[in-house]
Write an enzyme that holds these catalytic residues in place. Structure first.
Site, PDB file in Angstrom:
ATOM      1  N   CYS A  17     -39.165 -10.181 -21.701  1.00 40.17           N
ATOM      2  CA  CYS A  17     -39.625 -10.728 -22.892  1.00 40.17           C
ATOM      3  C   CYS A  17     -40.785 -11.730 -22.569  1.00 40.17           C
ATOM      4  O   CYS A  17     -41.016 -12.244 -21.529  1.00 40.17           O
ATOM      5  CB  CYS A  17     -38.620 -11.420 -23.751  1.00 40.17           C
ATOM      6  SG  CYS A  17     -37.400 -10.691 -24.410  1.00 40.17           S
ATOM      7  N   GLY A  22     -42.958  -7.058 -21.881  1.00 39.29           N
ATOM      8  CA  GLY A  22     -42.060  -6.533 -22.884  1.00 39.29           C
ATOM      9  C   GLY A  22     -42.936  -5.280 -23.470  1.00 39.29           C
ATOM     10  O   GLY A  22     -43.841  -5.703 -24.334  1.00 39.29           O
ATOM     11  N   ASN A  75     -36.899 -15.673 -24.639  1.00 37.37           N
ATOM     12  CA  ASN A  75     -37.247 -15.207 -23.416  1.00 37.37           C
ATOM     13  C   ASN A  75     -36.195 -15.710 -22.428  1.00 37.37           C
ATOM     14  O   ASN A  75     -36.031 -16.640 -22.284  1.00 37.37           O
ATOM     15  CB  ASN A  75     -38.784 -15.691 -22.714  1.00 37.37           C
ATOM     16  CG  ASN A  75     -38.920 -15.131 -21.368  1.00 37.37           C
ATOM     17  OD1 ASN A  75     -38.186 -14.246 -20.872  1.00 37.37           O
ATOM     18  ND2 ASN A  75     -39.775 -15.879 -20.671  1.00 37.37           N
ATOM     19  N   GLY A  76     -35.410 -14.870 -21.974  1.00 33.40           N
ATOM     20  CA  GLY A  76     -34.174 -15.087 -21.124  1.00 33.40           C
ATOM     21  C   GLY A  76     -33.127 -14.167 -21.431  1.00 33.40           C
ATOM     22  O   GLY A  76     -33.233 -13.305 -22.069  1.00 33.40           O
ATOM     23  N   TYR A  83     -43.514 -10.983  -8.750  1.00 32.34           N
ATOM     24  CA  TYR A  83     -44.005  -9.672  -9.535  1.00 32.34           C
ATOM     25  C   TYR A  83     -44.290 -10.003 -11.169  1.00 32.34           C
ATOM     26  O   TYR A  83     -45.229  -9.436 -11.665  1.00 32.34           O
ATOM     27  CB  TYR A  83     -42.958  -8.801  -9.375  1.00 32.34           C
ATOM     28  CG  TYR A  83     -43.235  -7.580 -10.138  1.00 32.34           C
ATOM     29  CD1 TYR A  83     -44.111  -6.518  -9.820  1.00 32.34           C
ATOM     30  CD2 TYR A  83     -41.969  -6.919 -10.971  1.00 32.34           C
ATOM     31  CE1 TYR A  83     -44.063  -5.608 -10.564  1.00 32.34           C
ATOM     32  CE2 TYR A  83     -42.146  -6.007 -11.792  1.00 32.34           C
ATOM     33  CZ  TYR A  83     -43.192  -5.194 -11.595  1.00 32.34           C
ATOM     34  OH  TYR A  83     -43.364  -4.133 -12.483  1.00 32.34           O
TER      35      TYR A  83
END
Length: 486
Positions: A16, A42, A117-118, A258
């Site tokens: 996300c 995302g 996010n997570g 990345y």
């Protein structure tokens, strides 16, 4: 239907990206721009929720930000000077509109919107208990447990209810929350997932990465600290709370390898500079005689530059990427499907033919991507194909918001490096060491007792409890035992 990008099929995927703004005249339009910059985090779905001082307004859609939030009528339907948004790649819950964030609910205190996010590693256990107590869930997203924990908390103020909810969950989270009282941005006590704060005039902005601040012209102020809550009231007052006490931070190391865009700053470090340093360290640890250093586009480019500069081997573009091919298309048969691989990436045959090349990539997951790349180089006439990887072998699954295959499907879990080299048909294969990766990040080496980052995908050293995972393992063991007994 398959992906036309052979190098995207076998990557770890971030789950996300989140973006929020408080005190901007065109808040929802600014959020849409910010989400464009976070699209790499995302690509399944996107959503925006705004607050106009009286009501909340939400638009959520499957697909990319472009096409869903680039129309005037959509933005006009999201009025107000406060808004937050979310781009999603699912790691928990199915791919459906009901799981697209921001999630919104009407609580006793008023509207409550949340973008996450997570990944909450005890979400299933908490969810079962909430359902037992009478909660009715509208999604299969782990994020929804936070809403129910806030709604059922016995504390008096909304802020205290929210903190109470956070103290009951485990795992990784960076959150942006909107209420009638203002906006809250927070990061889990270990700081596993990133979150930054910026400013544009009198507006306060929160985002997963600084590149989203750049796109809207905002100044980067600082990272939200691990375990910190930043509250922005409707009249612009800004304050910070740290309700969790002292905890040794463990931010995700793969953000530097990345996930994040190279033009972002994560925890005060330039992602591009770190990736070049990783490439240089990789060259020191794993030299090879070759004619060219060639990146696997696009994520391998900075590390390949660092490798080339350190080794003195020329950097060249041996794989050319087309930017005009859509993500998917219909494939009528195996032969055409094989040819379609080259629509998006193709070998630079005139450069490669007869040369010894070093391919630089960020990781190997299942190994299928590396196999395709090596084969492509062989078919283009390369005399030798050596592969160097800008991260240690990925041996363990991630449970903190990254879509990782089951451990048994990870190539490095199944094979040693020699076996992996044989699998991808390379002349040689080498990875940066875990200490080398830490050195590239400015640390002397990985600390055995208190590592500076979450590197569980490489080491298996998970920094939090994995309640749901542990319970699933026990359940599987009971099922296997029951089958044997029967």
């Amino acid at each position: 239907m398959i992906t036309t990008n052979p190098f995207d099929d076998d990557k770890l995927r971030e789950e996300c990206g989140i973006f929020g703004v408080s005190g901007a005249e065109t808040a929802s339009a600014m959020v849409a721009l910010g989400l464009h910059a976070l699209q790499h985090r995302g690509q399944e779905a996107a959503g925006i929720t705004s607050w106009d001082g009286h009501d909340f307004h939400t638009h959520r859609a499957m697909g990319h930000v472009a096409g869903n939030f680039d129309r005037d009528e959509v933005i006009r339907a999201l009025p107000g000077d406060t808004a937050c948004g979310h781009v999603r790649y699912s790691t928990t819950g199915e791919t459906s509109l009901r799981n697209v964030q921001p999630l919104y609910a009407e609580l006793n205190s008023g509207g409550f919107a949340i973008a996450h996010n997570g990944n909450i590693s005890n979400a299933m256990k908490v969810r079962r208990e909430l359902i037992r107590r009478g909660s009715i869930f509208q999604s299969t997203s782990d994020t929804e447990v936070i809403i129910h924990l806030v709604a059922t908390s016995n504390y008096r103020t909304l802020l205290d209810k929210f903190i109470d909810a956070l103290k009951q969950i485990e795992g990784a989270y960076s959150l942006i929350v909107m209420t009638p009282e203002g906006m809250i941005a927070c990061r889990d006590p270990l700081g596993i997932r990133p979150l930054v704060m910026g400013k544009l005039g009198d507006s306060i902005i929160f985002a997963s990465e600084t590149v989203a601040l750049d796109v809207v012209g905002a100044d980067y102020v600082r990272s939200i600290e691990p375990g910190e809550l930043v509250i922005v009231t409707n009249d612009g007052e800004l304050r910070s709370l740290r309700p969790f006490g002292e905890v040794h931070p463990r931010p995700c190391i793969f953000e530097h390898v990345y996930f994040s865009r190279p033009d972002s700053i994560i925890d005060n470090s330039s992602v591009y500079s770190v990736r070049k340093a990783i490439g240089a360290q990789l060259a020191i640890e794993n030299p090879v005689d070759a004619d060219y250093v060639i990146p696997v586009p696009d994520s391998g480019v900075p590390a390949a530059i660092g490798y080339a500069q350190q080794s003195g081997i020329p950097f060249e573009l041996g794989i050319i990427r087309s930017h005009y091919i859509g993500r998917t298309f219909i494939q009528p048969g195996d032969k055409v499907r094989h040819l379609g691989v080259k629509l998006k990436h193709n070998a630079n045959r005139a450069l490669i033919q007869g040369k010894r090349i070093v391919l630089i990539d960020d990781s190997i997951v299942r190994g299928t991507t590396s196999l395709k790349i090596v084969q492509m180089m062989r078919e283009a006439g390369a005399a030798e194909v050596h592969m160097r990887i800008a991260s240690p072998p990925t041996k363990h699954s991630c449970f903190y918001g990254v879509d990782t295959p089951e451990r048994t499907k990870l190539l490095a879990h199944k094979l040693d490096i020699g076996g992996m080299q044989d699998f991808i048909h390379a002349d040689s294969l080498a990875f940066i060491s875990i200490d080398g990766l830490y050195k590239a990040l400015g640390e002397a080496k990985r600390a055995d007792i208190r590592p500076q980052y979450c590197d569980a995908c490489f080491t298996g050293d998970y920094p939090t409890k994995l309640t749901d995972q542990d319970e699933a393992v026990v359940e599987n063991q009971f099922e296997l035992l029951a089958e044997r007994v029967s």
